[in-house]
Design a protein around this motif. Structure first.
Motif, short mmCIF file in Angstrom:
data_model
loop_
_atom_site.label_atom_id
_atom_site.label_comp_id
_atom_site.label_asym_id
_atom_site.label_seq_id
_atom_site.Cartn_x
_atom_site.Cartn_y
_atom_site.Cartn_z
N ILE A 158 0.84 -1.20 0.00
CA ILE A 158 0.00 0.00 0.00
C ILE A 158 0.88 1.25 0.00
O ILE A 158 0.56 2.24 -0.66
CB ILE A 158 -0.95 0.00 1.23
N GLU A 159 1.99 1.19 0.73
CA GLU A 159 2.91 2.34 0.76
C GLU A 159 3.44 2.66 -0.64
O GLU A 159 3.65 3.82 -0.98
CB GLU A 159 4.07 2.07 1.72
N ASP A 160 3.66 1.61 -1.45
CA ASP A 160 4.11 1.82 -2.82
C ASP A 160 3.05 2.56 -3.63
O ASP A 160 3.37 3.43 -4.44
CB ASP A 160 4.47 0.50 -3.49
N ILE A 161 1.80 2.21 -3.42
CA ILE A 161 0.71 2.90 -4.11
C ILE A 161 0.70 4.37 -3.73
O ILE A 161 0.55 5.25 -4.58
CB ILE A 161 -0.64 2.22 -3.81
N HIS A 162 0.90 4.66 -2.45
CA HIS A 162 0.95 6.05 -2.00
C HIS A 162 2.12 6.79 -2.63
O HIS A 162 1.99 7.95 -3.03
CB HIS A 162 1.04 6.12 -0.47
N LYS A 163 3.28 6.12 -2.72
CA LYS A 163 4.45 6.74 -3.35
C LYS A 163 4.17 7.08 -4.81
O LYS A 163 4.53 8.15 -5.29
CB LYS A 163 5.66 5.80 -3.29
N ILE A 164 3.54 6.16 -5.52
CA ILE A 164 3.22 6.37 -6.93
C ILE A 164 2.26 7.53 -7.10
O ILE A 164 2.45 8.40 -7.95
CB ILE A 164 2.66 5.08 -7.56
N ARG A 165 1.22 7.57 -6.28
CA ARG A 165 0.25 8.67 -6.36
C ARG A 165 0.89 10.00 -6.06
O ARG A 165 0.63 11.00 -6.73
CB ARG A 165 -0.92 8.41 -5.42
N GLU A 166 1.74 10.04 -5.03
CA GLU A 166 2.43 11.28 -4.68
C GLU A 166 3.36 11.71 -5.80
O GLU A 166 3.43 12.89 -6.17
CB GLU A 166 3.21 11.11 -3.39
N HIS A 167 4.08 10.75 -6.37
CA HIS A 167 4.99 11.04 -7.48
C HIS A 167 4.22 11.61 -8.67
O HIS A 167 4.63 12.62 -9.26
CB HIS A 167 5.73 9.77 -7.88
N ASN A 168 3.10 10.97 -9.02
CA ASN A 168 2.29 11.46 -10.14
C ASN A 168 1.75 12.86 -9.88
O ASN A 168 1.72 13.70 -10.78
CB ASN A 168 1.14 10.51 -10.45
N TYR A 169 1.34 13.12 -8.65
CA TYR A 169 0.85 14.45 -8.31
C TYR A 169 1.96 15.49 -8.47
O TYR A 169 1.74 16.54 -9.08
CB TYR A 169 0.32 14.49 -6.86
N GLU A 170 3.15 15.19 -7.95
CA GLU A 170 4.27 16.13 -8.05
C GLU A 170 4.66 16.38 -9.50
O GLU A 170 5.01 17.50 -9.87
CB GLU A 170 5.47 15.63 -7.25
N MET A 171 4.59 15.35 -10.31
CA MET A 171 4.97 15.48 -11.72
C MET A 171 3.95 16.30 -12.51
O MET A 171 4.31 16.97 -13.47
CB MET A 171 5.12 14.11 -12.37
#
Length: 61
Positions: free
Chosen positions: A13-26
Motif C-alpha cells: 500500500i505504501e508503494d501505491i501512496h508513493k506512486i500517487r504522490e509522485h504522479n501528483y508532483e509530476m
C-alpha cells in the motif's frame, strides 16, 4: 522532480501512496494538454522497472 521511483518487490500500500504522490508532483504544474500527453505517452522507464522486478521475482524462486 526527476528521480527514479523505487517500489518494493512485494508492492505494498505504501508503494501505491508513493506512486500517487509522485504522479501528483509530476503533474501539479501541467496544463490539461500537458497532462494528456504525460498520461497517454508510454513510459519506458516504468516498463524497464517492471521487467527488472519480474526478473528478480522469477530468479529468486
Amino acid at each position: 522532480m526527476a528521480y527514479t521511483l523505487e517500489i518494493s518487490p512485494n508492492f505494498t500500500i505504501e508503494d501505491i501512496h508513493k506512486i500517487r504522490e509522485h504522479n501528483y508532483e509530476m503533474t501539479k504544474q501541467m496544463t490539461v494538454e500537458e497532462k494528456l500527453h504525460y498520461y497517454n505517452t508510454p513510459r519506458t522507464d516504468a516498463e524497464e522497472q517492471i521487467e527488472r522486478l519480474r526478473h528478480r521475482r522469477n530468479t529468486s524462486v
